[in-house]
Design a protein around this motif. Structure first.
Motif, PDB file in Angstrom:
ATOM      1  N   ILE A  34       0.837  -1.202   0.000  1.00 19.37           N
ATOM      2  CA  ILE A  34       0.000   0.000   0.000  1.00 19.37           C
ATOM      3  C   ILE A  34       0.871   1.250   0.000  1.00 19.37           C
ATOM      4  O   ILE A  34       0.587   2.225  -0.713  1.00 19.37           O
ATOM      5  CB  ILE A  34      -0.939  -0.009   1.221  1.00 19.37           C
ATOM      6  N   ALA A  35       1.951   1.232   0.791  1.00 19.30           N
ATOM      7  CA  ALA A  35       2.845   2.396   0.850  1.00 19.30           C
ATOM      8  C   ALA A  35       3.569   2.607  -0.475  1.00 19.30           C
ATOM      9  O   ALA A  35       3.751   3.754  -0.910  1.00 19.30           O
ATOM     10  CB  ALA A  35       3.855   2.217   1.984  1.00 19.30           C
ATOM     11  N   ILE A  36       3.971   1.532  -1.132  1.00 16.14           N
ATOM     12  CA  ILE A  36       4.626   1.668  -2.443  1.00 16.14           C
ATOM     13  C   ILE A  36       3.667   2.295  -3.445  1.00 16.14           C
ATOM     14  O   ILE A  36       4.037   3.206  -4.198  1.00 16.14           O
ATOM     15  CB  ILE A  36       5.118   0.286  -2.939  1.00 16.14           C
ATOM     16  N   GLY A  37       2.426   1.833  -3.451  1.00 16.50           N
ATOM     17  CA  GLY A  37       1.446   2.409  -4.363  1.00 16.50           C
ATOM     18  C   GLY A  37       1.200   3.886  -4.097  1.00 16.50           C
ATOM     19  O   GLY A  37       1.125   4.698  -5.023  1.00 16.50           O
ATOM     20  N   GLY A  38       1.068   4.260  -2.805  1.00 20.26           N
ATOM     21  CA  GLY A  38       0.871   5.664  -2.471  1.00 20.26           C
ATOM     22  C   GLY A  38       2.024   6.526  -2.921  1.00 20.26           C
ATOM     23  O   GLY A  38       1.827   7.636  -3.442  1.00 20.26           O
ATOM     24  N   THR A  39       3.253   6.030  -2.745  1.00 18.71           N
ATOM     25  CA  THR A  39       4.426   6.795  -3.167  1.00 18.71           C
ATOM     26  C   THR A  39       4.501   6.910  -4.683  1.00 18.71           C
ATOM     27  O   THR A  39       4.858   7.967  -5.219  1.00 18.71           O
ATOM     28  CB  THR A  39       5.700   6.129  -2.622  1.00 18.71           C
ATOM     29  N   LEU A  40       4.166   5.842  -5.390  1.00 22.39           N
ATOM     30  CA  LEU A  40       4.149   5.919  -6.857  1.00 22.39           C
ATOM     31  C   LEU A  40       3.155   6.975  -7.338  1.00 22.39           C
ATOM     32  O   LEU A  40       3.428   7.713  -8.293  1.00 22.39           O
ATOM     33  CB  LEU A  40       3.796   4.554  -7.446  1.00 22.39           C
ATOM     34  N   GLY A  41       2.005   7.070  -6.663  1.00 25.27           N
ATOM     35  CA  GLY A  41       1.059   8.113  -7.008  1.00 25.27           C
ATOM     36  C   GLY A  41       1.649   9.493  -6.809  1.00 25.27           C
ATOM     37  O   GLY A  41       1.450  10.403  -7.635  1.00 25.27           O
ATOM     38  N   GLY A  42       2.402   9.684  -5.716  1.00 26.41           N
ATOM     39  CA  GLY A  42       3.067  10.956  -5.489  1.00 26.41           C
ATOM     40  C   GLY A  42       4.116  11.263  -6.537  1.00 26.41           C
ATOM     41  O   GLY A  42       4.259  12.416  -6.965  1.00 26.41           O
ATOM     42  N   VAL A  43       4.844  10.247  -6.970  1.00 26.52           N
ATOM     43  CA  VAL A  43       5.844  10.445  -8.022  1.00 26.52           C
ATOM     44  C   VAL A  43       5.180  10.905  -9.318  1.00 26.52           C
ATOM     45  O   VAL A  43       5.653  11.830  -9.991  1.00 26.52           O
ATOM     46  CB  VAL A  43       6.640   9.141  -8.252  1.00 26.52           C
ATOM     47  N   VAL A  44       4.059  10.277  -9.657  1.00 18.42           N
ATOM     48  CA  VAL A  44       3.362  10.625 -10.898  1.00 18.42           C
ATOM     49  C   VAL A  44       2.898  12.077 -10.873  1.00 18.42           C
ATOM     50  O   VAL A  44       3.129  12.840 -11.829  1.00 18.42           O
ATOM     51  CB  VAL A  44       2.157   9.676 -11.118  1.00 18.42           C
ATOM     52  N   VAL A  45       2.253  12.506  -9.778  1.00 20.58           N
ATOM     53  CA  VAL A  45       1.657  13.846  -9.735  1.00 20.58           C
ATOM     54  C   VAL A  45       2.693  14.927  -9.463  1.00 20.58           C
ATOM     55  O   VAL A  45       2.650  16.001 -10.074  1.00 20.58           O
ATOM     56  CB  VAL A  45       0.537  13.889  -8.676  1.00 20.58           C
ATOM     57  N   SER A  46       3.645  14.664  -8.560  1.00 17.47           N
ATOM     58  CA  SER A  46       4.583  15.706  -8.146  1.00 17.47           C
ATOM     59  C   SER A  46       5.793  15.829  -9.063  1.00 17.47           C
ATOM     60  O   SER A  46       6.295  16.939  -9.275  1.00 17.47           O
ATOM     61  CB  SER A  46       5.061  15.443  -6.711  1.00 17.47           C
ATOM     62  N   LEU A  47       6.276  14.712  -9.610  1.00 13.68           N
ATOM     63  CA  LEU A  47       7.499  14.748 -10.396  1.00 13.68           C
ATOM     64  C   LEU A  47       7.269  14.603 -11.897  1.00 13.68           C
ATOM     65  O   LEU A  47       7.841  15.356 -12.689  1.00 13.68           O
ATOM     66  CB  LEU A  47       8.453  13.645  -9.919  1.00 13.68           C
ATOM     67  N   LEU A  48       6.440  13.643 -12.287  1.00 15.54           N
ATOM     68  CA  LEU A  48       6.300  13.364 -13.722  1.00 15.54           C
ATOM     69  C   LEU A  48       5.301  14.293 -14.409  1.00 15.54           C
ATOM     70  O   LEU A  48       5.607  14.839 -15.481  1.00 15.54           O
ATOM     71  CB  LEU A  48       5.873  11.904 -13.921  1.00 15.54           C
ATOM     72  N   ALA A  49       4.119  14.467 -13.833  1.00 18.38           N
ATOM     73  CA  ALA A  49       3.057  15.217 -14.504  1.00 18.38           C
ATOM     74  C   ALA A  49       3.468  16.635 -14.902  1.00 18.38           C
ATOM     75  O   ALA A  49       3.216  17.055 -16.038  1.00 18.38           O
ATOM     76  CB  ALA A  49       1.797  15.242 -13.640  1.00 18.38           C
ATOM     77  N   PRO A  50       4.116  17.428 -14.016  1.00 17.00           N
ATOM     78  CA  PRO A  50       4.493  18.780 -14.443  1.00 17.00           C
ATOM     79  C   PRO A  50       5.493  18.812 -15.585  1.00 17.00           C
ATOM     80  O   PRO A  50       5.620  19.830 -16.276  1.00 17.00           O
ATOM     81  CB  PRO A  50       5.112  19.389 -13.171  1.00 17.00           C
ATOM     82  N   ARG A  51       6.180  17.695 -15.810  1.00 16.89           N
ATOM     83  CA  ARG A  51       7.214  17.657 -16.846  1.00 16.89           C
ATOM     84  C   ARG A  51       6.735  17.037 -18.159  1.00 16.89           C
ATOM     85  O   ARG A  51       7.366  17.260 -19.194  1.00 16.89           O
ATOM     86  CB  ARG A  51       8.433  16.892 -16.317  1.00 16.89           C
ATOM     87  N   ILE A  52       5.637  16.266 -18.124  1.00 11.91           N
ATOM     88  CA  ILE A  52       5.225  15.591 -19.363  1.00 11.91           C
ATOM     89  C   ILE A  52       3.838  16.005 -19.841  1.00 11.91           C
ATOM     90  O   ILE A  52       3.511  15.783 -21.007  1.00 11.91           O
ATOM     91  CB  ILE A  52       5.273  14.053 -19.195  1.00 11.91           C
ATOM     92  N   PHE A  53       2.998  16.603 -18.969  1.00 14.01           N
ATOM     93  CA  PHE A  53       1.647  16.979 -19.370  1.00 14.01           C
ATOM     94  C   PHE A  53       1.534  18.494 -19.498  1.00 14.01           C
ATOM     95  O   PHE A  53       1.977  19.225 -18.607  1.00 14.01           O
ATOM     96  CB  PHE A  53       0.603  16.493 -18.357  1.00 14.01           C
ATOM     97  N   PRO A  54       0.941  18.999 -20.592  1.00 15.32           N
ATOM     98  CA  PRO A  54       0.788  20.448 -20.742  1.00 15.32           C
ATOM     99  C   PRO A  54      -0.312  21.023 -19.856  1.00 15.32           C
ATOM    100  O   PRO A  54      -0.351  22.222 -19.624  1.00 15.32           O
ATOM    101  CB  PRO A  54       0.420  20.602 -22.224  1.00 15.32           C
ATOM    102  N   ASN A  55      -1.215  20.184 -19.400  1.00 16.99           N
ATOM    103  CA  ASN A  55      -2.305  20.624 -18.529  1.00 16.99           C
ATOM    104  C   ASN A  55      -2.499  19.556 -17.449  1.00 16.99           C
ATOM    105  O   ASN A  55      -1.710  18.616 -17.361  1.00 16.99           O
ATOM    106  CB  ASN A  55      -3.588  20.839 -19.344  1.00 16.99           C
ATOM    107  N   TYR A  56      -3.550  19.664 -16.660  1.00 17.39           N
ATOM    108  CA  TYR A  56      -3.761  18.709 -15.574  1.00 17.39           C
ATOM    109  C   TYR A  56      -4.382  17.417 -16.100  1.00 17.39           C
ATOM    110  O   TYR A  56      -5.462  16.990 -15.673  1.00 17.39           O
ATOM    111  CB  TYR A  56      -4.634  19.331 -14.487  1.00 17.39           C
ATOM    112  N   TRP A  57      -3.652  16.761 -16.985  1.00 22.15           N
ATOM    113  CA  TRP A  57      -4.127  15.506 -17.557  1.00 22.15           C
ATOM    114  C   TRP A  57      -4.138  14.391 -16.514  1.00 22.15           C
ATOM    115  O   TRP A  57      -4.830  13.380 -16.702  1.00 22.15           O
ATOM    116  CB  TRP A  57      -3.240  15.104 -18.729  1.00 22.15           C
ATOM    117  N   GLU A  58      -3.372  14.540 -15.446  1.00 16.97           N
ATOM    118  CA  GLU A  58      -3.343  13.470 -14.443  1.00 16.97           C
ATOM    119  C   GLU A  58      -4.702  13.277 -13.784  1.00 16.97           C
ATOM    120  O   GLU A  58      -4.998  12.175 -13.299  1.00 16.97           O
ATOM    121  CB  GLU A  58      -2.276  13.742 -13.383  1.00 16.97           C
ATOM    122  N   TYR A  59      -5.538  14.332 -13.747  1.00 15.75           N
ATOM    123  CA  TYR A  59      -6.849  14.146 -13.113  1.00 15.75           C
ATOM    124  C   TYR A  59      -7.745  13.216 -13.933  1.00 15.75           C
ATOM    125  O   TYR A  59      -8.226  12.206 -13.395  1.00 15.75           O
ATOM    126  CB  TYR A  59      -7.544  15.487 -12.867  1.00 15.75           C
TER     127      TYR A  59
END
Length: 626
Positions: free
Chosen positions: A368-393
């Protein structure tokens, strides 16, 4: 006269049964309360240093998720590799070190936790890593050990007796977290100064150490003697292997979907509505509440309730976020919050349904903790660098829908296989009701159809579904209609996907330049009818400039001729003058500068400055004033 001979194992079991739950429950509750109090305390402290950006809280949650992962990994390692007594000794020694660490910080900084009085992020430093450095330096070791408390003590509690169920302690842990979240903005923050909050938290940490002592003593006393340990306590190294890797990956995926949904929802609400700690607390409280409901009692999570609830709330979000929709702040907040809660209930409910026996407890929590951290990596680190808008939602919502479909497809007793014709008709009624609002922004003949047609068609299909359901209830046996149910579900899925993605596509209409970084999404929009360029931050316009030469130096928007700033600067009696401006926007007030004046703009987002500088800037107020 009869004689009863008690075996050594029977003596151990008798002693185990006498060990109460209270010491473990109190230590777990206090640790969870402290964990979430300090998150808000430090989040409030760091927020002004980064301009109140919506991403500050997202990064804070990501850092705390990393510390949670480290704590859960540490507790899993202790539980797997060491006997009970050594687990207690190692964890107790580290807690003693953390107490010394807090005492040293209190002496050096005059505060037991938090940053030094003069701490500032380095100029030009990446905000994400600056916040990470701040939080780890402020609370890293105590937070790490507190996060390990719940899984470790649940493991000790489960070892104390073969019939003990530790998962209610997990619900208690989340209840403590929720109380910590809700009490901070309502009781602590308004009435207690920041310095006093730090000392109060340190006192709470001392209380936790006392609770740990009594729970550890109970755990050691209830432990089986060394000679009998193999026959009484399960061998985690062998039994843990019974948890299949496919199941572990499922837990990780479920936790990741819920985590991305939480962080993406918070980001979106804070940029489009307001940056407010209240919104942080609201979203995280709903997330924790779903944990409490799913793990406190198996009866709270019902697929027949939360599957349709999730679909309905997603449809509601689509309606309030469509282009040209004008719904109130409270309506938008309620819609996004409802989707978050229903989606987390689906993800956490499915995880709770497949939770393992107590001997694999730490493996479950680590996943569960690994999954939660992966979610944080996606939104905090990857999304601002690969998505032009809030596509993560929208992608997170679609991820939760994928969870719903995949779980249903794996179980032969689910609606995917056993659904009847009445269910297919009801799904089609919802699809027809949603079709016109979703597809009309695409133009064509659909845009000219009256909305009442969809209402009438949905009413007819709903009536047919009720009629068919009545027949199915009266019949002794009704054959399922999986083909009809799956076809209707695929139609609904297509509409939900289109409804989630259309607003993201619409946000790019007439956009001739954009950027996304830690501070959010900036777009340069060309408004051809009025011949001007506008700077848009999320959905808010932060200034515009006309493109024709006659009006290009005209102050517009917030700083038009009738604004207070325009009137004061325009009528200032002495020149040259020096003006300091916080927030640049498109640099509109530079249009009022006269020869010799110095206008200094203070702007925290470097991308805002780039849009008004360079060889071919989008906005020329700065260049024209030189």
């Amino acid at each position: 006269m009869s004689t009863t001979v008690e075996t050594p194992l029977g003596a151990v079991q008798g002693r185990v049964s006498e060990v109460g739950q209270s010491p473990f429950a109190l230590a777990i509750f206090v640790s969870a309360f402290l964990l979430f109090q300090v998150q808000l305390l430090l989040g409030k402290e760091v927020l002004p240093l980064f301009g109140g950006a919506s991403a500050v809280w997202t990064v804070c949650v990501f850092v705390f998720q990393l510390l949670f992962l480290a704590g859960y990994g540490y507790s899993h390692g202790l539980a797997t590799l060491l006997p009970l007594r050594k687990q207690v000794i190692v964890h107790g020694a580290l807690l003693a070190v953390s107490a010394i660490f807090i005492a040293v910080l209190a002496y050096i900084r005059s505060a037991p936790i938090g940053s030094g009085a003069n701490w500032q992020p380095r100029p030009g430093a990446d905000p994400t890593w600056a916040i990470t450095e701040f939080l780890i330096g402020a609370i890293g070791l105590p937070f790490f050990l507190l996060s390990a408390t719940s899984p470790l003590m649940q493991h000790w509690f489960a070892q104390a007796g073969p019939k003990r169920l530790p998962y209610r302690l997990y619900a208690l842990s989340n209840a403590g977290s929720l109380l910590g979240l809700l009490s901070y903005p309502s009781l602590v923050e308004p009435h207690v100064a920041l310095g006093a909050q730090r000392w109060a938290w340190a006192a709470g940490y001392g209380l936790f150490l006392v609770c740990y002592y009594f729970s550890a003593r109970s755990a050691v006393r209830s432990g089986a003697p060394g000679a009998l340990r193999e026959s009484f306590v399960p061998d985690l190294r062998s039994r843990g292997n019974l948890v299949r890797w496919s199941l572990r990956l499922q837990w990780i995926g479920l936790a990741a979907c819920a985590s991305v949904l939480l962080l993406a929802t918070t980001n979106l609400i804070c940029q489009d509505i307001a940056v407010s700690p209240f919104l942080w607390v609201l979203q995280l409280s709903l997330y924790l509440l779903s944990f409490i409901w799913c793990f406190e009692n198996d009866r709270w999570y019902r697929r027949e309730i939360f599957y349709p609830a999730f679909a309905v709330t997603v449809a509601l979000v689509i309606v309030v976020s469509l282009p040209n929709a004008a719904y109130s702040f409270m309506t938008q907040l309620a819609a996004y919050s409802a989707v978050l809660f229903a989606g987390c209930m689906v993800c956490h409910g499915e995880a709770a349904r497949t939770r393992p026996r107590s001997e694999s407890l730490t493996t479950f929590y680590l996943s569960i903790a690994i999954g939660g951290t992966l979610g944080g990596v996606v939104v905090s680190l990857l999304a601002p660098r690969i998505f032009p808008n809030y596509w993560e939602y929208p992608l997170s919502v679609l991820g939760c829908i994928a969870v719903l479909f995949s779980v249903s497809a794996r179980e032969r007793s689910s609606w995917w296989y056993r659904g009847r014709a009445s269910l297919a008709l009801l799904i089609l009624a919802g699809a027809v009701l949603l079709a016109l609002p979703v597809l009309s922004p695409l133009g064509g003949e659909l845009a000219r159809l009256p909305r009442s047609i969809g209402l009438y068609a949905a009413a007819v299909l709903t009536g047919a579904a009720l009629w068919r359901y009545a027949i199915e209830r009266r019949a002794s046996h009704t054959a399922p209609a999986p083909i009809l149910v799956r076809s209707a579900s695929r139609v609904m899925l297509a509409l939900l996907t289109a409804g989630l993605l259309i607003p993201q596509k619409a946000a790019l209409y007439h956009v001739i330049g954009s950027s996304r970084n830690f501070y959010g999404v900036l777009s340069v929009v060309s408004v051809d009818q009025e011949n001007y360029l506008a700077l848009r931050y999320g959905s808010t316009v932060h200034g515009f400039q006309y493109r024709d030469t006659q009006r290009t130096r005209l102050a517009t928007g917030y700083y038009g001729p009738a604004s207070g700033a325009n009137i004061v600067i325009r009528n200032w009696p002495q020149h040259p003058m020096r003006v300091g401006l916080v927030g640049m926007g498109v640099g509109t007030l530079a249009a009022l500068a006269q020869s010799g004046d110095v206008f200094r703009f203070y702007e925290i987002n470097p991308d805002v400055y780039k849009l008004s500088t360079g060889q071919q800037p989008f906005f020329t107020y700065l260049r024209d004033s030189l």
